[in-house]
Write an enzyme that holds these catalytic residues in place. Structure first.
Site, PDB file in Angstrom:
ATOM      1  N   THR A   1       0.846  -1.184   0.000  1.00 60.66           N
ATOM      2  CA  THR A   1       0.000   0.000   0.000  1.00 60.66           C
ATOM      3  C   THR A   1       0.884   1.237   0.000  1.00 60.66           C
ATOM      4  OG1 THR A   1      -0.241   0.420   2.382  1.00 60.66           O
ATOM      5  CG2 THR A   1      -1.625  -1.307   1.412  1.00 60.66           C
TER       6      THR A   1
ATOM      7  N   ASP B   1      -3.803   6.175   2.082  1.00 61.89           N
ATOM      8  CA  ASP B   1      -3.287   7.222   2.951  1.00 61.89           C
ATOM      9  C   ASP B   1      -3.677   6.812   4.362  1.00 61.89           C
ATOM     10  OD1 ASP B   1      -2.763   9.462   4.485  1.00 61.89           O
ATOM     11  OD2 ASP B   1      -3.611  10.889   3.060  1.00 61.89           O
TER      12      ASP B   1
ATOM     13  N   SER C   1       9.456   1.363  14.016  1.00 61.45           N
ATOM     14  CA  SER C   1       9.591   2.474  14.941  1.00 61.45           C
ATOM     15  C   SER C   1      10.886   3.195  14.588  1.00 61.45           C
ATOM     16  CB  SER C   1       9.586   1.963  16.390  1.00 61.45           C
ATOM     17  OG  SER C   1       9.797   2.999  17.305  1.00 61.45           O
TER      18      SER C   1
ATOM     19  N   TYR D   1       8.202  13.953  16.499  1.00 62.72           N
ATOM     20  CA  TYR D   1       8.520  12.652  15.907  1.00 62.72           C
ATOM     21  C   TYR D   1       8.755  11.624  17.012  1.00 62.72           C
ATOM     22  CZ  TYR D   1      11.238   9.092  13.406  1.00 62.72           C
ATOM     23  OH  TYR D   1      11.711   7.913  12.892  1.00 62.72           O
TER      24      TYR D   1
ATOM     25  N   LYS E   1       6.877   7.975  18.105  1.00 60.38           N
ATOM     26  CA  LYS E   1       7.572   6.696  18.177  1.00 60.38           C
ATOM     27  C   LYS E   1       7.531   6.091  19.583  1.00 60.38           C
ATOM     28  CE  LYS E   1       8.666   6.432  13.847  1.00 60.38           C
ATOM     29  NZ  LYS E   1       7.960   5.457  12.992  1.00 60.38           N
TER      30      LYS E   1
ATOM     31  N   THR F   1      18.278   6.856   3.150  1.00 63.33           N
ATOM     32  CA  THR F   1      17.095   6.877   2.284  1.00 63.33           C
ATOM     33  C   THR F   1      16.811   8.341   1.967  1.00 63.33           C
ATOM     34  OG1 THR F   1      15.583   7.029   4.166  1.00 63.33           O
ATOM     35  CG2 THR F   1      16.200   4.815   3.437  1.00 63.33           C
TER      36      THR F   1
END
Length: 279
Positions: free
Chosen positions: A32, A56, A134, A148, A152, A183
């Site tokens: 997805t 989403d 996580s 953020y 987590k 990334t």
């Protein structure tokens, strides 16, 4: 033995690496992502072994619909990987209310709702695995990442609890905790306008380190995906999978410091119990 996987956030990073490696080894993947065309090349190469759907994770209704379709059309899903997410990069005073809501809806509520949507199907089929992505930031914290980290640390608490609730049904959880990874994470950071008051603070130091490239991104997403494939077959499922040498060192230090602080508070903790003569 080949398995069927459901992976959210599969367009890039570790999620994309997982999809590629699973298909290459012969597994079946329900992927997805917000823009399914991003997997068109893989779909052309692997055909029906790649089931792709637009999703989403901010929409609970969409989550339930896609999860229902995936389990119904594929029959059984052995491993669910929650990897959709993003990072809000700013001091707590700088970020907007809307940005806070978006951070928590995506990383926390979205992950929770994917898990909740999958649980009835996993329970009915007699078990399965959930790999919740996580971060090392689920066990420690950097300045300028407060929201953020909130997402987590919160999802880790949720998983710790729900894993106990569903263990009798053969459903197991692993929290995957990558360190800084090579990334597009840095480019995807969402940054609010900077307040001058934070320029010469730890938040400003972290901002400058990320902007200059001094914040090291040493994790290899392909190797991390390989480690996740291995842990999915481990018996029993480890509760956590920490990925990256730097992450290991930093989390080790953070846990040692927390344990030392706990030991220093032992006497105070013990002193707050009801006196035994009053029981």
């Amino acid at each position: 033995m080949n398995h069927t996987w459901l992976i959210t956030g599969s367009s890039s990073g570790i999620g994309r690496a997982l999809v590629e490696q699973l298909l290459a080894r012969g597994d079946r993947v329900a992927a997805t992502l917000r823009h399914p065309d991003a997997l068109s090349e893989l779909k052309a190469r692997y055909g029906e072994r790649l089931w792709a759907a637009q999703l989403d994770v901010n929409s609970t209704v969409a989550i339930r619909d896609v999860v229902h379709r995936a389990f119904t059309e594929l029959g059984r899903i052995d491993v669910v990987v929650n990897s959709a997410g993003y990072a809000l990069f700013g001091a707590a005073e700088e970020v907007s209310d809307d940005q806070i809501d978006q951070q928590l809806r995506t990383n926390l509520v979205g992950s929770i709702q994917v898990i909740r949507a999958c649980l009835p199907f996993l329970r009915a089929q007699g078990g399965g695995r959930v790999l919740q992505v996580s971060s090392e930031g689920g066990q420690l914290a950097y300045p300028n990442f407060s929201l953020y980290h909130a997402s987590k640390w919160a999802i880790e608490g949720f998983v710790e609890s729900v894993a106990q609730e569903v263990a009798p049904f053969g459903i197991e959880f692993t929290l995957v905790e990558p360190g800084p990874t090579r990334t597009n994470f840095g480019a995807a950071l969402v940054s609010p306008p900077v307040m001058a008051e934070y320029e010469h603070t730890p938040a400003g130091d972290v901002r400058r380190a990320v902007a200059s490239g001094a914040f090291p991104l040493t994790g290899d997403p392909q190797k991390m995906a390989e480690a996740m494939l291995e842990v999915a077959d481990a018996q029993p499922a480890p509760r956590r999978l920490l990925l990256g040498s730097g992450a290991y060192a930093r989390v080790h230090t953070a846990l040692a410091e927390r344990l030392a602080a706990l030991e220093r508070q032992r006497e105070v903790a013990m002193s707050t119990e009801i006196d035994s003569s009053h029981l």
